[in-house]
Design a protein around this motif. Structure first.
Motif, mmCIF file in Angstrom:
data_model
loop_
_atom_site.group_PDB
_atom_site.id
_atom_site.type_symbol
_atom_site.label_atom_id
_atom_site.label_comp_id
_atom_site.label_asym_id
_atom_site.label_seq_id
_atom_site.Cartn_x
_atom_site.Cartn_y
_atom_site.Cartn_z
ATOM 1 N N ARG A 167 -21.135 6.511 0.955
ATOM 2 C CA ARG A 167 -21.713 6.018 -0.301
ATOM 3 C C ARG A 167 -20.638 5.740 -1.356
ATOM 4 N N GLY A 168 -19.374 5.978 -1.004
ATOM 5 C CA GLY A 168 -18.290 5.764 -1.968
ATOM 6 C C GLY A 168 -18.266 6.833 -3.042
ATOM 7 N N GLU A 169 -18.775 8.015 -2.712
ATOM 8 C CA GLU A 169 -18.848 9.097 -3.696
ATOM 9 C C GLU A 169 -17.834 10.205 -3.436
ATOM 10 N N ALA A 170 -17.307 10.264 -2.228
ATOM 11 C CA ALA A 170 -16.327 11.302 -1.914
ATOM 12 C C ALA A 170 -15.019 10.637 -1.515
ATOM 13 N N PHE A 171 -13.999 10.828 -2.360
ATOM 14 C CA PHE A 171 -12.671 10.295 -2.049
ATOM 15 C C PHE A 171 -11.786 11.436 -1.578
ATOM 16 N N PHE A 172 -10.959 11.143 -0.579
ATOM 17 C CA PHE A 172 -10.086 12.161 0.009
ATOM 18 C C PHE A 172 -8.616 11.861 -0.276
ATOM 19 N N THR A 197 -1.102 10.977 -2.389
ATOM 20 C CA THR A 197 -1.593 9.755 -3.017
ATOM 21 C C THR A 197 -2.977 9.995 -3.617
ATOM 22 N N HIS A 198 -3.099 9.666 -4.895
ATOM 23 C CA HIS A 198 -4.337 9.838 -5.655
ATOM 24 C C HIS A 198 -4.911 11.252 -5.565
ATOM 25 N N GLY A 199 -4.004 12.233 -5.503
ATOM 26 C CA GLY A 199 -4.423 13.632 -5.449
ATOM 27 C C GLY A 199 -5.213 14.057 -6.682
ATOM 28 N N ARG A 200 -4.961 13.410 -7.814
ATOM 29 C CA ARG A 200 -5.679 13.810 -9.031
ATOM 30 C C ARG A 200 -7.067 13.192 -9.114
ATOM 31 N N ARG A 201 -7.292 12.151 -8.340
ATOM 32 C CA ARG A 201 -8.590 11.481 -8.421
ATOM 33 C C ARG A 201 -9.496 11.820 -7.247
ATOM 34 N N ALA A 202 -8.909 12.370 -6.204
ATOM 35 C CA ALA A 202 -9.695 12.641 -5.003
ATOM 36 C C ALA A 202 -10.611 13.838 -5.221
ATOM 37 N N HIS A 203 -11.721 13.847 -4.517
ATOM 38 C CA HIS A 203 -12.633 14.988 -4.557
ATOM 39 C C HIS A 203 -12.239 16.055 -3.553
ATOM 40 N N ILE A 219 -10.500 21.128 1.461
ATOM 41 C CA ILE A 219 -10.341 21.725 0.134
ATOM 42 C C ILE A 219 -11.037 20.875 -0.914
ATOM 43 N N ASP A 220 -11.982 21.493 -1.606
ATOM 44 C CA ASP A 220 -12.614 20.837 -2.752
ATOM 45 C C ASP A 220 -11.601 20.886 -3.894
ATOM 46 N N MET A 221 -11.224 19.721 -4.415
ATOM 47 C CA MET A 221 -10.143 19.676 -5.406
ATOM 48 C C MET A 221 -10.544 20.321 -6.730
ATOM 49 N N ARG A 222 -11.845 20.615 -6.905
ATOM 50 C CA ARG A 222 -12.277 21.276 -8.138
ATOM 51 C C ARG A 222 -12.187 22.792 -8.050
ATOM 52 N N THR A 223 -11.757 23.320 -6.909
ATOM 53 C CA THR A 223 -11.647 24.766 -6.721
ATOM 54 C C THR A 223 -10.660 25.365 -7.733
ATOM 55 N N PRO A 224 -11.033 26.478 -8.401
ATOM 56 C CA PRO A 224 -10.074 27.128 -9.302
ATOM 57 C C PRO A 224 -8.800 27.516 -8.543
#
Ligand SMILES: Cc1cc2nc3c(=O)[nH]c(=O)nc-3n(C[C@H](O)[C@H](O)[C@H](O)COP(=O)(O)OP(=O)(O)OC[C@H]3O[C@@H](n4cnc5c(N)ncnc54)[C@H](O)[C@@H]3O)c2cc1C
Lengths: 381, 246
Positions: free
Chosen positions: A122-127, A164-170, A194-199
Motif C-alpha cells: 500500500r506504500g505505507e511501510a518503507f524499509f 539510505t533514507h534511514g530517517r524516513r523509513a518505518h 526493527i521498527d524505527m520508532r522503537t525507543p
C-alpha cells in the motif's frame, strides 16, 4: 563457468503495462525539473510512492494474498524501466518492495508477513537496509552490532551506517550478532525486524556529496525489540542476508541511473543539430544501453522462472555500473567542446551525475566484490 | 534435423576439415546451402538458428569463409570460399547483414578466447600456485567474461528473422559493441598468457588476429556509432524508448 544469457522478449501481457504506467507518470511528474529527475532512485517522495501503490504498482511481483500484484518479473522490469526512464522519485518504496518484503515472505513468521507485506504494497511501510557498519563494509561478516535475547525481548546495541533514507523509513532489516564475537565471522549472525520508532533507535543524517541527506547513521542504545522481531532462524543471518543481497542485485535497475542526463543531452544535440562526433557519441550510448537492457532481460527471465541468477546478475551490474560511470565524463568532454550555450538544466543534471557516479559501483557491493563473485561463478575461486 | 543436431554436426565437420583444402568436404556436406530456402535445396534456416553456427565458426578462424559462403549463397548458389559478404550480396542492406554476421563471428572468437584463457590461467603455475588464484588475474578474467557476455548479447540481438532482413540499427549496435569488447578481451587474453601467447605455434594469435581483422571490416565502431546516432537523433525519444525501438 557462467550460464549463457539468451536474448529474451517481454511477454505481450507485461509489455501492455507500459502505456498505463507512462500515462500515470506523465501526469504525476509533469512539473518536475531535470535536476530532480536526475535523482530518481535517490529521490524520496512518500506521496508519489502511495499514488503508485494505489495503482497496484508497488510490490507488483508479490503474491496477491499479501496485497501484491501477483505479476511476473517481466511486469516489474517494464515498471522499473519506465520509472527510471522518467526520473520518478522511487526511493520511498524501492528497498521495501525489492528486497524487504520478498525477504519477509521467504523467511519471516506469519505475523510479519500478514501485517507488513500488505503495508509495503500500500506504500505505507518503507524499509531501510541495516547491513553496513563503521568497521564493516565489504567484509559484512564482521558486523559488531549485537542483540541479546532477554526475558523482555531482544536488547540491541551498536550502530549501522550509510543507511539510505534511514530517517524516513518505518522499518529496518538489520544484520546483527546474536552469539559469539566478530571473530566468529558469519556464525552467530541473525536478522531482526526493527521498527524505527522503537525507543533507543536514533537515525542521524549524513550529507552526501551532492548536498542531499539521503544517508544516515543509525544508533542502537539498549533498544528493546519484541522476541518475535527475529526474522527466520537465529544464527541463519548470513544465509538470509545473502538471499536478500540476491534480491537487491538481480533487478534491472543497475543500468538506468543516468537517464535524465542522457535524455537532456540528446535533446540539446537535437536542438542544435548534430555534428558527426555528436552522432557518434549518441550511437555509442544507445548501443551500450541496448546490450545492457537485453542482458537485464535475460536475468529477468531467470527470475521469472524462480531462479536466483546471482552470478549473471553480478555480470550485468558490473557492466552496467562501469558504463554508467563513464557517461558523465563523456558528456563533460563533449560539452567542453561546444561553442553554443549549454542549457542550465543539462549542466545541473551533469553536475549531479558526475558527483554521484562513483557511488554506482559501491552501493549494493563494490566493483571488486562483484568481480570476486563473478570469478567464483567462473570456478576460479 | 533438430537445431542441436545441426550444430553438433557442423562443429564436428569444422573440427575434422583439412585446414589446407577444406572446400571439397564443405561442398559435399550440404552445410553451405543451409540458409537457402527449402525449395532451392536448402534448409531455410532463420537467423536465430544460424547464430550458434556463426559462433562456432568464429571460434575456429583457421577455416575462414564458411558462414560467409553460406550467406553469399543466398544471392549466388555457386559461391565458394566467399570472404566478403558485403560485396557478394550487394544492394542496400548488404553492409548491415555483413556487419551482423561479423559481430557473431567476433562473439564466437571471444567466447573461445575466454575459455582458452581461463584454462591457461588454471594450469599455469607461478609462485607455487595457479595464476588463476591471484585476485588481479581473477578480476581481469571477470572483466573478459563481462565483455564477452555483452558482445554475444549484442550480436544475438541482430540475429532475428530472415537473413536478408537484418535490422541496420541492431547490426550497428552489434558490430559496435563487439568491437568495443574485442579490444579489451584481446588485450587481457594476451596479458594473462604471457610470452607463450606471442608465439606462432600457440593458437591464441589465430583468434586474436581474426578478431582484429573482423573489427576492421564492414564498418568499425565509429562508422556504426555515427549511423546509429543519426538514426537516434532523428527521433524525438529518450534513450530507453530508442533502445526498445532498435
Ligand atoms: C549511495 C550509497 C548508498 C548506500 N546505502 C546503504 C544502505 O542503505 N544500507 C547499507 O547497509 N549500506 C549502504 N551502503 C554501503 C555500501 O554497502 C558500502 O559502501 C559497501 O558495501 C562498501 O563498503 P565500504 O564503503 O565500507 O568500503 P570498504 O569495504 O572499506 O572498501 C573500500 C575499498 O576496498 C575494496 N576492498 C574491500 N575488500 C576487498 C577485497 N577483499 N578485495 C579487493 N578489494 C577490496 C573495495 O572494493 C573498495 O574499493 C551504501 C553506499 C552508498 C555509496
Amino acid at each position: 563457468m557462467l550460464d549463457t544469457m539468451e536474448l529474451t522478449a517481454i511477454p505481450p501481457e507485461d509489455e501492455a503495462l507500459r502505456e498505463p504506467i507512462r500515462a500515470f507518470l506523465a501526469e504525476q511528474l509533469k512539473s518536475m525539473s531535470t535536476e530532480r529527475k536526475a535523482r530518481s532512485w535517490m529521490g524520496f517522495d512518500a506521496d508519489f510512492s502511495k499514488a503508485l501503490a494505489a495503482k497496484g504498482w508497488v510490490g507488483i511481483t508479490l503474491p496477491k494474498e499479501y496485497g501484491g500484484g501477483g505479476r511476473s518479473h517481466f511486469a516489474r522490469f517494464v515498471l522499473v524501466e519506465e520509472l527510471l526512464a522518467a526520473g520518478a522519485p522511487v526511493a520511498g518504496h524501492w528497498v521495501s518492495e525489492r528486497q524487504s518484503a520478498p525477504l519477509l515472505l521467504k523467511f519471516g513468521n506469519e505475523q510479519q508477513r500478514r501485517k507488513i507485506v500488505p503495508e509495503v504494497c500500500r506504500g505505507e511501510a518503507f524499509f531501510c537496509i541495516g547491513m553496513s557498519e563503521p568497521d564493516s563494509g565489504s567484509d559484512l561478516a564482521s558486523v559488531r552490532t549485537r542483540a541479546d535475547l532477554t526475558p523482555e525481548g531482544w536488547r540491541v546495541n551498536g550502530s549501522k551506517i550509510w543507511t539510505t533514507h534511514g530517517r524516513r523509513a518505518h522499518y529496518m532489516i538489520a544484520l546483527v550478532r546474536t552469539s559469539g564475537t566478530p571473530e566468529d565471522r558469519n556464525k552467530g549472525l541473525s536478522q531482526l525486524l526493527i521498527d524505527m520508532r522503537t525507543p533507543g533507535v536514533t537515525a542521524r543524517p549524513i550529507r552526501d556529496v551532492s548536498g542531499d541527506e539521503h544517508f544516515s547513521e543509525v544508533h542502537f542504545d539498549n533498544a528493546l525489540l519484541p522476541a518475535d522481531a527475529l526474522i527466520g532462524q537465529e544464527g541463519q543471518g548470513w544465509a538470509q542476508v545473502n538471499a536478500e543481497l540476491a534480491f537487491e542485485r538481480s533487478g534491472p535497475e543497475r543500468i538506468y541511473s543516468c537517464m535524465a542526463l542522457i535524455d537532456a543531452w540528446l535533446d540539446f544535440i537535437r536542438a542544435k543539430g548534430p555534428t558527426d562526433a555528436e552522432a557518434e557519441l549518441a550511437g555509442r550510448l544507445l548501443a551500450n544501453v541496448s546490450a545492457l537492457r537485453n542482458l537485464s532481460l535475460a536475468v529477468t527471465a531467470r527470475l521469472a522462472r524462480g531462479e536466483s541468477p546471482v552470478n549473471e546478475a553480478s555480470v550485468v551490474k558490473e557492466l552496467g555500473t562501469t558504463w554508467e560511470q563513464s557517461i558523465p565524463g563523456m558528456i563533460t568532454d563533449h560539452l567542453a567542446s561546444v561553442e553554443v550555450p549549454v542549457p542550465g538544466e543539462l549542466l545541473a543534471a551533469l553536475q549531479y551525475a558526475a558527483a554521484m557516479s562513483p557511488s554506482y559501483s559501491l552501493r549494493g557491493g563494490t566493483r571488486e566484490i562483484l568481480r570476486g563473485i563473478i570469478a567464483r561463478g567462473m570456478g576460479l575461486r | 534435423m533438430s537445431d542441436d543436431l545441426i550444430l553438433e554436426q557442423f562443429v564436428r565437420l569444422l573440427d575434422t576439415l583439412p585446414v589446407a583444402a577444406p572446400w571439397p568436404a564443405l561442398e559435399e556436406s550440404g552445410f553451405l546451402d543451409l540458409l537457402r530456402s527449402e525449395d532451392d535445396g536448402g534448409a531455410g534456416l532463420n537467423l536465430e538458428d544460424f547464430f550458434p553456427l556463426v559462433l562456432a565458426a568464429g571460434a575456429r578462424p583457421q577455416i575462414n569463409g564458411v558462414v560467409q559462403t553460406m550467406v553469399a549463397r543466398l544471392k549466388n548458389p555457386d559461391t565458394t570460399a566467399a570472404a566478403d559478404i558485403e560485396a557478394a550480396l550487394g544492394g542496400n542492406n548488404a553492409r548491415a547483414v555483413a556487419a551482423a554476421i561479423t559481430a557473431g563471428l567476433m562473439a564466437g572468437a571471444m567466447e573461445q578466447i575466454l575459455a582458452t584463457t581461463v584454462e591457461y590461467a588454471s594450469t599455469r603455475k607461478q609462485f607455487g600456485r595457479e595464476i588463476s588464484k591471484f585476485q588481479a588475474i581473477q578480476h581481469n578474467l571477470a572483466i573478459m567474461a563481462e565483455e564477452v557476455t555483452a558482445a554475444r548479447m549484442a550480436a544475438q540481438a541482430a540475429f532475428v528473422g530472415s537473413p536478408r532482413e537484418v535490422s541496420p540499427q541492431r547490426a550497428a549496435a552489434a558490430k559496435l559493441r563487439a568491437g568495443q569488447a574485442a579490444e579489451i578481451v584481446a588485450a587481457h587474453a594476451h596479458a594473462i598468457h604471457g610470452a607463450i601467447g606471442m608465439t606462432q605455434e600457440f593458437h591464441l594469435h589465430h583468434l586474436t588476429g581474426a578478431l582484429h581483422q573482423w573489427r576492421l571490416v564492414h564498418g568499425g565502431e565509429s562508422y556504426w556509432a555515427r549511423e546509429l546516432g543519426r538514426w537516434a537523433l532523428a527521433r524525438p525519444d529518450g534513450l530507453v524508448t530508442l533502445a526498445r525501438a532498435l
